[in-house]
Design an enzyme around this catalytic site. Structure first.
Site: not given
Ligand SMILES: *Cc1c(COP(=O)(O)O)cnc(C)c1O
Length: 421
Positions: A230, A272, A274-275, A310, A314, A341-342
Site C-alpha cells: 500500500g 509486502e 509492490g507498487r 490504470r 481507475y 474500441c472502447e
Molecule cells: C496487492 C497486494 C499487495 C501489494 O500492494 P501494493 O499496493 O502494490 O504495495 C500486498 N499484499 C496483498 C495481499 C496484495 O493483494
C-alpha cells in the site's frame, strides 16, 4: 514536488526502438536497486526485517531475481505466482502466501514450497487442516473494520472482502495454539497507494497493540508483524514519495512502546509492498500513430489500455513525456488515446503537452507496477515486450512481445473448419 524524469536520453531510446519495436515497457535496474536498498536501510534497526515483493505488480522472473539479490522475499497469491517463485529457486520462508478465497491446490503448492501461509478467513483454518494439513507457522490477516479508517483507494475496511475480524482473530489463534502450533505471525493491509507515512505508523501500532493483547490473553509469542503493502508513489508531479525514514522511525517508536516495553522483542517487521518497489522504475514507451482533430485534439498512440489499464480502469494519472523534435514547440491540449474500441481507452484526458506529430516517441511514466501485469487481450490486442536497462546501461529483453500465434494458441482452427453449421 517530484520531478518526473526518465532514466534514458532521447538518443538512447531512439536506438532501443530500432531493435525493439514500440510499444514496450522498460525497467530501470539502477533505480529499482537504489530504492530497494533505501527501504532495507530504513529498517536496519529491526533484525529480521524483510520486504516480500508483491509479485502481482510485475510478475517477471528477471525483476524478481534482482529484488531477491537485494534480500527481498516474494509475496504470492495465486498458483502462477507460486510457480514463478519456485521456477527461480525461491522456497521456504522467503515466500509469503497471502491469498483469499483460496483453492486447496494453491495451499498445497504453497505448503510444498515451505511458504509462510497467511490465512484470509477464519473458515480457512478448518479448510486448510482438512484439505492439506496445518503448517508449523501460521499467520492471519486482520481486518480492523470500523476500528480503522481505510484510505481512499481501498475503501472502508468493513466493506473489504479481506481478513479476520478481531473476535475471529482471538478465536483462531486460540484454536491453533490448542492444536499445538508454535509459530505465529500477524498481517494486515488497509491501504493502497497511500502517500502519508503516518498512515503506516498507525497500522503498525494497531498490530503491535494486538500482539500485546494476544500475548496476554493466549500466551502466544509472535515472530513477525506483516504490515502489508500500500505504499504509494508520486504519480503526479505535485505529489511526494513516502519518506521511508520517517515512516520507519515512527514504526520504531511504536515498536519500543508496545513490543519492547512488554518484552515481546524481537519481532520481525515484514512488508509486502509492490507498487512502490517497481512502479516508478517502469516506463511504457510508445510512438504517436495519428493526430486527429475533431471536437478535441487526439493523439493516438501505438499502445492501448491493453498495455496499461490504470487510466481507463481507475481514472489514474500517469505522467507523459513527449520526446518530440522541437523542445520549444508550442503546447496543445490532447486526449492521448489507444486504439481499442472502447472510448475509455485513453492514457490522458485534456492533458497539455508539447505538439505531437506521428512518429514522435512518447514515454508514459510509473508503469512498473500494475502496468504490463494488468495487460489483457480484449479486441485481439497483444501484450508488449518487457525490457530492462541494466546498471551498466545495456538493454536486455526480459519478456518478448506476444504474437498472433500466442493469441490463437487456445483455438483449434482445423476443428472450426470441420464444424458443421
Ligand atoms: C496487492 C497486494 C499487495 C501489494 O500492494 P501494493 O499496493 O502494490 O504495495 C500486498 N499484499 C496483498 C495481499 C496484495 O493483494
Amino acid at each position: 514536488m517530484t520531478e518526473k524524469t526518465i532514466p534514458f536520453t532521447k538518443e538512447e531510446l531512439e536506438k532501443i526502438v530500432t531493435k525493439y519495436p514500440t510499444p514496450f515497457h522498460i525497467y530501470d535496474e539502477k533505480g529499482m536497486r537504489e530504492y530497494a536498498r533505501k527501504f532495507v536501510k530504513a529498517f536496519s534497526w529491526n533484525p529480521g526485517f524483510k520486504e516480500y515483493y508483491a509479485i502481482k505488480s510485475a510478475p517477471n522472473p528477471f525483476l524478481m531475481k534482482i529484488l531477491r539479490s537485494e534480500g527481498f522475499g516474494i509475496d504470492c497469491s495465486s498458483m502462477a505466482e507460486l510457480v514463478l517463485a519456485s521456477n527461480i529457486g525461491m522456497h521456504g520462508e522467503e515466500i509469503m502466501f497471502t491469498s483469499n478465497d483460496t483453492p486447496a491446490y494453491e495451499y498445497k503448492k504453497a505448503i510444498e514450497l515451505g511458504a509462510i501461509i497467511n490465512l484470509d478467513d477464519f473458515g480457512h483454518i478448518k479448510y486448510l487442516e482438512e484439505q492439506v494439513g496445518l503448517p508449523e507457522l501460521v499467520c492471519f490477516r486482520y481486518n480492523p473494520g470500523a476500528l480503522k479508517e481505510g484510505n481512499a483507494i481501498i475503501g472502508h475496511p468493513e466493506e473489504a472482502k479481506y481478513g479476520f475480524t478481531r473476535e475471529q482473530l482471538f478465536e483462531g489463534y486460540k484454536i491453533l495454539r490448542d492444536k499445538g502450533i508454535k509459530r505465529f505471525g500477524i498481517h494486515t493491509m488497509v491501504a493502497s497507494n497511500e502517500l502519508n507515512p503516518d498512515y503506516f505508523v498507525e497500522t503498525a501500532q494497531i498490530l503491535f497493540e494486538l500482539i500485546v493483547e494476544l500475548y496476554h490473553t493466549l500466551g502466544i509469542r509472535f515472530e513477525f508483524a506483516n504490515l502489508g503493502g500500500g505504499i504509494g508513489i508520486p504519480y503526479k508531479p505535485e505529489q511526494q514519495a513516502v519518506d521511508l525514514d520517517r515512516m520507519s522511525s515512527g514504526i520504531q517508536a511504536a515498536y519500543n512502546k508496545y513490543i519492547g516495553a512488554n518484552g515481546l522483542d524481537p519481532l520481525k517487521i515484514y512488508f509486502e509492498s509492490g507498487r512502490a518497489i517497481t512502479g516508478p522504475f517502469g516506463f511504457l514507451v510508445c510512438k504517436v500513430l495519428h493526430i486527429k482533430n475533431t471536437f478535441k485534439k487526439f493523439a493516438g498512440l501505438d499502445a492501448s489500455m491493453a498495455n496499461l489499464m490504470r487510466p481507463a480502469l481507475y481514472g489514474s494519472y500517469h505522467h507523459i513525456t513527449v520526446l518530440g523534435n522541437d523542445p520549444n514547440s508550442s503546447k496543445f491540449m490532447y486526449d492521448v488515446t489507444g486504439s481499442l474500441c472502447e472510448n475509455n481507452d485513453k492514457f490522458a484526458i485534456n492533458r497539455v503537452l508539447p505538439k505531437m506529430t506521428p512518429g514522435d516517441l512518447v514515454v508514459i511514466h510509473d508503469t512498473g507496477a500494475h502496468g504490463h501485469a494488468m495487460g489483457f487481450n480484449y479486441n485481439g490486442k497483444l501484450r508488449s515486450a518487457e525490457l530492462l536497462k541494466r546498471e551498466n546501461g545495456e538493454v536486455v529483453q526480459i519478456r518478448r512481445a506476444e504474437t498472433l500465434n500466442d493469441y490463437f494458441a487456445t483455438l483449434d482452427f482445423d476443428e472450426a473448419e470441420k464444424f458443421e453449421v
